[in-house]
Scaffold this motif. Structure first.
Motif, short mmCIF file in Angstrom:
data_model
loop_
_atom_site.label_atom_id
_atom_site.label_comp_id
_atom_site.label_asym_id
_atom_site.label_seq_id
_atom_site.Cartn_x
_atom_site.Cartn_y
_atom_site.Cartn_z
N ILE A 293 34.80 28.84 -16.83
CA ILE A 293 35.35 28.87 -15.47
C ILE A 293 34.88 27.68 -14.67
O ILE A 293 35.68 27.02 -13.98
N TRP A 294 33.58 27.36 -14.75
CA TRP A 294 33.07 26.21 -14.01
C TRP A 294 33.71 24.90 -14.47
O TRP A 294 34.03 24.04 -13.67
N ARG A 295 33.88 24.78 -15.79
CA ARG A 295 34.53 23.57 -16.31
C ARG A 295 35.97 23.46 -15.81
O ARG A 295 36.42 22.39 -15.40
N SER A 296 36.69 24.57 -15.81
CA SER A 296 38.08 24.57 -15.35
C SER A 296 38.17 24.26 -13.87
O SER A 296 39.07 23.53 -13.44
N ILE A 297 37.24 24.81 -13.09
CA ILE A 297 37.23 24.53 -11.64
C ILE A 297 37.01 23.03 -11.40
O ILE A 297 37.66 22.42 -10.54
N LYS A 298 36.07 22.45 -12.15
CA LYS A 298 35.82 21.02 -12.01
C LYS A 298 37.07 20.20 -12.35
O LYS A 298 37.42 19.24 -11.65
N LEU A 299 37.74 20.57 -13.45
CA LEU A 299 38.97 19.87 -13.84
C LEU A 299 40.06 20.06 -12.78
O LEU A 299 40.80 19.14 -12.45
N GLY A 300 40.12 21.29 -12.22
CA GLY A 300 41.09 21.55 -11.16
C GLY A 300 40.81 20.73 -9.92
O GLY A 300 41.73 20.21 -9.27
N MET A 301 39.53 20.57 -9.58
CA MET A 301 39.16 19.77 -8.41
C MET A 301 39.47 18.30 -8.64
O MET A 301 39.90 17.60 -7.72
N ILE A 302 39.27 17.81 -9.87
CA ILE A 302 39.60 16.41 -10.17
C ILE A 302 41.10 16.19 -10.03
O ILE A 302 41.55 15.23 -9.40
N GLY A 303 41.89 17.12 -10.63
CA GLY A 303 43.35 17.01 -10.52
C GLY A 303 43.82 17.11 -9.08
O GLY A 303 44.69 16.34 -8.65
N ALA A 304 43.23 18.05 -8.33
CA ALA A 304 43.59 18.20 -6.91
C ALA A 304 43.18 16.98 -6.11
O ALA A 304 43.91 16.54 -5.21
N GLY A 305 41.99 16.42 -6.42
CA GLY A 305 41.54 15.21 -5.72
C GLY A 305 42.49 14.04 -5.94
O GLY A 305 42.82 13.31 -5.00
N LEU A 306 42.93 13.87 -7.17
CA LEU A 306 43.89 12.80 -7.48
C LEU A 306 45.22 13.04 -6.75
O LEU A 306 45.85 12.10 -6.25
N ALA A 307 45.63 14.32 -6.70
CA ALA A 307 46.88 14.65 -5.99
C ALA A 307 46.75 14.35 -4.50
O ALA A 307 47.70 13.82 -3.88
N ILE A 308 45.59 14.65 -3.91
CA ILE A 308 45.37 14.38 -2.48
C ILE A 308 45.40 12.88 -2.21
O ILE A 308 46.00 12.43 -1.23
N ILE A 309 44.76 12.10 -3.09
CA ILE A 309 44.77 10.64 -2.93
C ILE A 309 46.20 10.11 -3.00
O ILE A 309 46.61 9.26 -2.19
N ALA A 310 46.97 10.62 -3.96
CA ALA A 310 48.37 10.19 -4.10
C ALA A 310 49.21 10.59 -2.89
O ALA A 310 50.07 9.84 -2.44
N LEU A 311 48.94 11.78 -2.34
CA LEU A 311 49.67 12.24 -1.16
C LEU A 311 49.36 11.39 0.06
O LEU A 311 50.25 11.04 0.84
N ILE A 312 48.07 11.06 0.23
CA ILE A 312 47.67 10.20 1.36
C ILE A 312 48.32 8.83 1.24
O ILE A 312 48.83 8.27 2.23
N ALA A 313 48.34 8.28 0.02
CA ALA A 313 48.99 6.98 -0.21
C ALA A 313 50.48 7.06 0.11
O ALA A 313 51.05 6.14 0.71
#
Length: 291
Positions: A215-235
């Motif tokens: 679960i912790w590994r998946s949450i970390k991967l989810g946060m990385i994916g979400a972080g990349l999505a947020i950066i792309a949205l801001i751009a």
């Protein structure tokens, strides 16, 4: 031999992580774009509505005092977004510039009237409200006529209702697809570790202990994916704001921040739930069923 196998396993693990992050990123980016469109759709529709002008014409007998009084009334009117006084001489000049000839040479006089171009607030661009406003304005005996595009008002309101309904349907569908895609990615990631899960269970590890690292590994991967999505949205937001400044897409700062935060939370919650149920499934399977 062992070293080659370890390298193979490491590459496969990295590939699995990359596919999870990529799927989370793409899905959340699309959801974020849709969310930003939804929060800006009302503003866009309001801007379009407020481009519809109501023109109020005054009799030629209306003196400067009457015009000034009406101007003052509009400044405090609850339904007025903006307005502009158009002197008949200015209107004649504009017409001359448009048609390329001075029509007053043929007529011998200026047939145009002094007028006000009024842009109403979006909430009042509906048939009932406009009719009441028109009725209220016509109480002024110096007003000769009030003109606006009634068909365009009907068309705009009807189309906005249809578009809003379709946006709601598409939003629900994409949200459902997003859950399925992320869930599938997480299930595949857990599936590759099903034998490890069962081995840990066979040596006496509790279900919560086994689930926790996954679960912790998946949450970390989810946060990385979400972080990349947020950066792309801001751009994307800055690109649109730079190239289409009239849209004022960054005005709704609170709502935009809420969408970006929502993207992060969705990435965490979906990966957490998907991993929880996926690991629970393999924990409840018999050893023979793993094959």
């Amino acid at each position: 031999m062992g070293s080659s196998y370890d390298k193979f396993q490491k590459r496969r693990l990295i590939s699995s992580y990359f596919s999870v992050v990529l799927s989370v990123f793409l899905v959340l980016f699309l959801l974020g774009i849709l969310g930003l469109f939804v929060i800006n759709s009302k503003k866009l529709s309001d801007d379009f509505k407020e481009e519809i002008a109501m023109t109020v014409f005054f009799d030629n007998d209306a003196n400067d005092s009457v015009i000034k009084t009406f101007d003052t009334e509009l400044q405090t009117a609850r339904f007025v977004k903006t307005f502009k006084y158009v002197n008949k001489d200015e209107a004649a000049k504009e017409h001359t510039d448009i048609i390329g000839e001075d029509f007053m040479n043929f007529l011998g006089a200026n047939p145009l009237q002094n007028s006000f171009d009024i842009h109403l607030k979006a909430d009042y661009i509906v048939n009932d409200s406009i009719a009441k406003i028109e009725s209220e304005l016509r109480k002024n005996e110096m007003i000769s006529d009030i003109v606006y595009d009634k068909q365009l008002v009907n068309l705009v309101n009807d189309n906005i209702k249809k578009v809003s309904m379709w946006i709601l349907i598409i939003s629900g569908f994409l949200a459902f697809v997003a859950v399925l895609l992320i869930n599938s990615s997480m299930r595949l990631s857990i599936y590759s570790n099903r034998f490890i899960i069962k081995t840990m269970q066979m040596v006496g590890a509790t279900k919560s202990f086994i689930r926790k690292p996954f679960i912790w590994r998946s949450i970390k991967l989810g946060m990385i994916g979400a972080g990349l999505a947020i950066i792309a949205l801001i751009a994307t937001l800055y690109y649109i704001d730079t190239n289409y400044p009239n849209l004022n897409i960054l005005e709704e700062e609170a709502m935009t921040a809420a969408v970006l935060l929502g993207v992060l939370l969705v990435g965490i919650i979906i990966t957490w739930l998907s991993t929880f149920f996926a690991t629970q499934r393999f924990l409840n399977l018999r050893t023979d069923d793993l094959y």
